[in-house]
Design a protein around this motif. Structure first.
Motif, PDB file in Angstrom:
ATOM      1  N   ARG A 309      -0.827  23.356 -78.076  1.00 27.58           N
ATOM      2  CA  ARG A 309       0.184  22.541 -78.745  1.00 27.58           C
ATOM      3  C   ARG A 309       0.045  22.618 -80.264  1.00 27.58           C
ATOM      4  N   ARG A 318       8.420  23.338 -85.992  1.00 26.60           N
ATOM      5  CA  ARG A 318       9.314  22.292 -85.506  1.00 26.60           C
ATOM      6  C   ARG A 318       8.726  20.905 -85.761  1.00 26.60           C
ATOM      7  N   ILE A 320       8.126  16.998 -84.461  1.00 25.93           N
ATOM      8  CA  ILE A 320       8.089  16.130 -83.293  1.00 25.93           C
ATOM      9  C   ILE A 320       8.126  14.693 -83.785  1.00 25.93           C
ATOM     10  N   ALA A 323       7.461   9.381 -80.459  1.00 22.72           N
ATOM     11  CA  ALA A 323       7.360   9.286 -78.999  1.00 22.72           C
ATOM     12  C   ALA A 323       6.647  10.498 -78.427  1.00 22.72           C
ATOM     13  N   THR A 324       6.971  11.686 -78.936  1.00 18.67           N
ATOM     14  CA  THR A 324       6.266  12.894 -78.490  1.00 18.67           C
ATOM     15  C   THR A 324       4.812  12.839 -78.928  1.00 18.67           C
ATOM     16  N   GLY A 325       4.572  12.325 -80.124  1.00 17.54           N
ATOM     17  CA  GLY A 325       3.200  12.170 -80.594  1.00 17.54           C
ATOM     18  C   GLY A 325       2.368  11.315 -79.649  1.00 17.54           C
ATOM     19  N   ALA A 327       3.059  10.844 -76.383  1.00 13.95           N
ATOM     20  CA  ALA A 327       2.939  11.572 -75.120  1.00 13.95           C
ATOM     21  C   ALA A 327       1.857  12.640 -75.196  1.00 13.95           C
ATOM     22  N   TRP A 328       1.704  13.238 -76.357  1.00 15.96           N
ATOM     23  CA  TRP A 328       0.706  14.310 -76.537  1.00 15.96           C
ATOM     24  C   TRP A 328      -0.677  13.765 -76.842  1.00 15.96           C
TER      25      TRP A 328
END
Length: 336
Positions: A309, A318, A320, A323-325, A327-328
């Motif tokens: 990742r 890209r 992020i 929310a993606t932060g 999730a990761w």
């Protein structure tokens, strides 16, 4: 396959390329496609571990397109795994613009994966210094010459320090420059973190940014102002906020908001806890300068979100969101 599209190698192709290269380099930063794209689905023949070891030695990014029946060892050997094949074209275009930086990025991420973080920072700095002397950074610098005299003067210290009992607040304090990490701010942050390391009575530390965003990363107006890459590496070896954060990370919470670009996410990722507002976005843009993350990001981000990742962020450029932060695992909590 359309003209100019990357070649996608299946298991048969991989075996043939490995054999033709006598186990050496099957990819190259000097090739038309300075990367390998693999879709290694198929029946197992017992050589997947050997193929995976060969992929992990390639002097270029290895991009995986997973499919049913893909051996886990082969996917693990890839530098980036794309769930959506539509992502391939923009990442391929970015790598073609800076193949040496892309190669160096994935090599650093591979070799530092099992290293103690302090040693990994040295490897990152050496690689960064190498690219500072390379043609890709030189080309960017010709179009964007250093202009340290254009750094806007602002009132107050570059890093504001607020102490309340056993708690210390460190606030990046150059809002007009969107808290770009200038030499002045870097040195001020190092001095503040030296205080944290030395004073164990400081039970907690909060790192945040004043103004519209946390930080847009390194101040581009100062890029290329070091006299030479060797000296730049020597300076980083002595004045690197990441090295100090490593020594006190268990007491540090970083609070992010809005833009967190380059060092604006590389440094907070060292913290024991990272919170972010809902408008936070995260981005690694160094590849477009012919560089790799050099503020510790090749060390901090993989230890939070993994090597693949991290490579995706750097190679794609890209953004992020928060929310993606979460999730990761790059962000621990979204706060208002």
């Amino acid at each position: 396959m359309a003209d100019g599209d990357p070649a996608i190698l299946d298991l048969t192709d991989l075996r043939a390329l490995r054999f033709a290269s006598a186990g050496g380099a099957g990819g190259s930063p000097f090739a038309r496609d300075p990367f390998l794209v693999v879709a290694p689905a198929g029946a197992e023949e017992g050589d997947e571990d050997a193929l995976a070891a060969w992929l992990a030695r390639q002097p270029c990014p290895v991009i995986g397109l997973p499919a049913k029946g893909t051996a886990p060892a082969l996917l693990a050997a890839c530098d980036v795994v794309l769930d959506d094949p539509a992502e391939l074209a923009p990442i391929a275009a970015n790598i073609r613009k800076a193949p040496l930086a892309a190669m160096t990025l994935v090599q650093v991420l591979r070799v530092t994966a099992g290293m103690p973080p302090a040693q990994a920072l040295v490897v990152e700095s050496l690689a960064y210094a190498t690219l500072q002397a390379g043609p890709e950074f030189a080309a960017w610098s010709r179009e964007n010459p250093p202009a340290p005299d254009r750094v806007a003067a602002e009132d107050g210290p570059a890093v504001r320090i607020e102490r309340e009992g056993p708690h210390l607040g460190l606030i990046l304090n150059r809002p007009r420059s969107r808290n770009a990490m200038s030499v002045d701010m870097r040195d001020a942050l190092c001095e503040a973190l030296q205080l944290v390391v030395a004073d164990e009575s400081l039970a907690s530390v909060t790192l945040s940014g004043a103004g519209a965003c946390f930080s847009t990363g390194g101040d581009l107006r100062e890029f290329g102002t070091a006299p030479d890459p060797g000296t730049a590496h020597a300076i980083r070896s002595q004045r690197l906020p990441a090295a100090l954060l490593l020594q006190c990370a268990d007491r540090v919470t970083a609070h992010l908001h809005s833009a967190c670009i380059g060092s604006g996410i590389e440094l907070p990722a060292f913290a024991h806890r990272v919170t972010a507002t809902r408008d936070t976005f995260i981005q690694l843009t160094e590849l477009r300068f012919g560089l790799i993350p050099g503020a510790g990001g090749c060390v901090s981000l993989p230890r939070r979100i993994g090597r693949q990742r991290t490579a995706w962020l750097a190679l794609s450029g890209r953004r992020i969101g928060a929310a993606t932060g979460v999730a990761w695992g790059l962000v621990d909590e979204i706060v208002d």
